[in-house]
Design an enzyme around this catalytic site. Structure first.
Site, mmCIF file in Angstrom:
data_model
loop_
_atom_site.group_PDB
_atom_site.id
_atom_site.type_symbol
_atom_site.label_atom_id
_atom_site.label_comp_id
_atom_site.label_asym_id
_atom_site.label_seq_id
_atom_site.Cartn_x
_atom_site.Cartn_y
_atom_site.Cartn_z
ATOM 1 N N GLN A 71 35.240 6.022 82.148
ATOM 2 C CA GLN A 71 35.323 6.171 80.704
ATOM 3 C C GLN A 71 36.334 7.265 80.342
ATOM 4 O OE1 GLN A 71 33.706 4.459 78.172
ATOM 5 N NE2 GLN A 71 32.708 3.014 79.569
ATOM 6 N N HIS A 75 41.759 16.419 80.601
ATOM 7 C CA HIS A 75 42.522 17.230 81.538
ATOM 8 C C HIS A 75 43.224 18.333 80.762
ATOM 9 C CE1 HIS A 75 41.855 14.325 84.696
ATOM 10 N NE2 HIS A 75 42.468 13.364 84.028
ATOM 11 N N CYS A 166 32.874 11.123 80.431
ATOM 12 C CA CYS A 166 32.608 10.000 81.332
ATOM 13 C C CYS A 166 31.618 9.005 80.726
ATOM 14 C CB CYS A 166 32.117 10.495 82.690
ATOM 15 S SG CYS A 166 33.269 11.661 83.469
#
EC number: 2.3.1.181
Length: 216
Positions: A71, A75, A166
């Site tokens: 998902q 970053h 996620c």
């Protein structure tokens, strides 16, 4: 081969991984890339856009739709990213085994700092007391992997609060700095690299490869 790339924009790094993988031959060596990215959200193939919450949409952080599994994740600077460009068949690895190996390398790396990390069933990644410290995501094409893992070393955690990390609503995300770890991303990268290289099986030698004659 190991490439230490420093801080690289996400899209060029992704394109480079795709090009490297598409151009591979039987003689192409495996590579591990260590790097950081400027702030970016990435959404996997099956990713649901609603996991980017209103605060994330208003943050100005770009969203990139990519070809790995999983998902949405974030970053940013202070996060160690390791991309594994591996010929799985040549190392006699299955995808699930590579994922397990990556998680183990992260668990062993975190243990070096005196911290106990673990897997969580059905939720790839590595966790400390239920909070996520590292994420994983792979793509395999023609038997070769790319993408990889991300370990939160000293990353700003606020952008994780603007998504369902996620795909899990309310999932807490943490970083090594929260536990007093003062290594920077480069040093953590070398530490993790050692564990990855130790755990990766050697390249299998084809059965028809000639061997040197024994000494008389």
């Amino acid at each position: 081969m190991v490439k230490r790339l420093g801080r690289v924009d996400y899209a060029p790094a992704w394109e480079a991984m795709q090009h490297f993988t598409a151009a591979r031959t039987d003689d192409t060596g495996d590579e591990i890339w260590l790097l950081e990215h400027p702030p970016v959200y990435t959404l996997g193939q099956a990713g649901r856009p609603e996991h980017l919450l209103p605060a994330g949409r208003e943050s100005g952080i770009p969203l990139v739709h990519i070809d790995r599994g999983g998902q949405i994740t974030y970053h940013g600077p202070g996060q160690l990213v390791a991309y594994l460009l591996i010929d799985l068949a040549r190392r006699r690895l299955k995808v699930r085994e590579l994922v397990h190996l990556m998680e183990q390398a992260l668990i062993d790396c975190v243990a070096d700092y005196g911290l106990a990390a673990e897997r969580k069933a059905g939720a790839p990644g590595v966790y400390i007391d239920g909070a996520k410290v590292a994420a994983l995501g792979l793509r395999v094409r023609n038997g070769c992997s790319y993408h990889g893992l991300a370990l939160n070393v000293d990353v700003d955690l606020a952008p994780f609060g603007w998504i369902n990390p996620c795909g899990y609503e309310g999932l807490q995300t943490i970083r090594l700095k929260d536990f007093g770890v003062d290594e920077d991303v480069a040093a953590a990268g070398e530490r993790l690299l050692g564990h990855l290289q130790r755990l990766l099986p050697p390249v299998a030698v084809p059965a028809d490869t000639p061997t040197a004659p024994a000494n008389p």
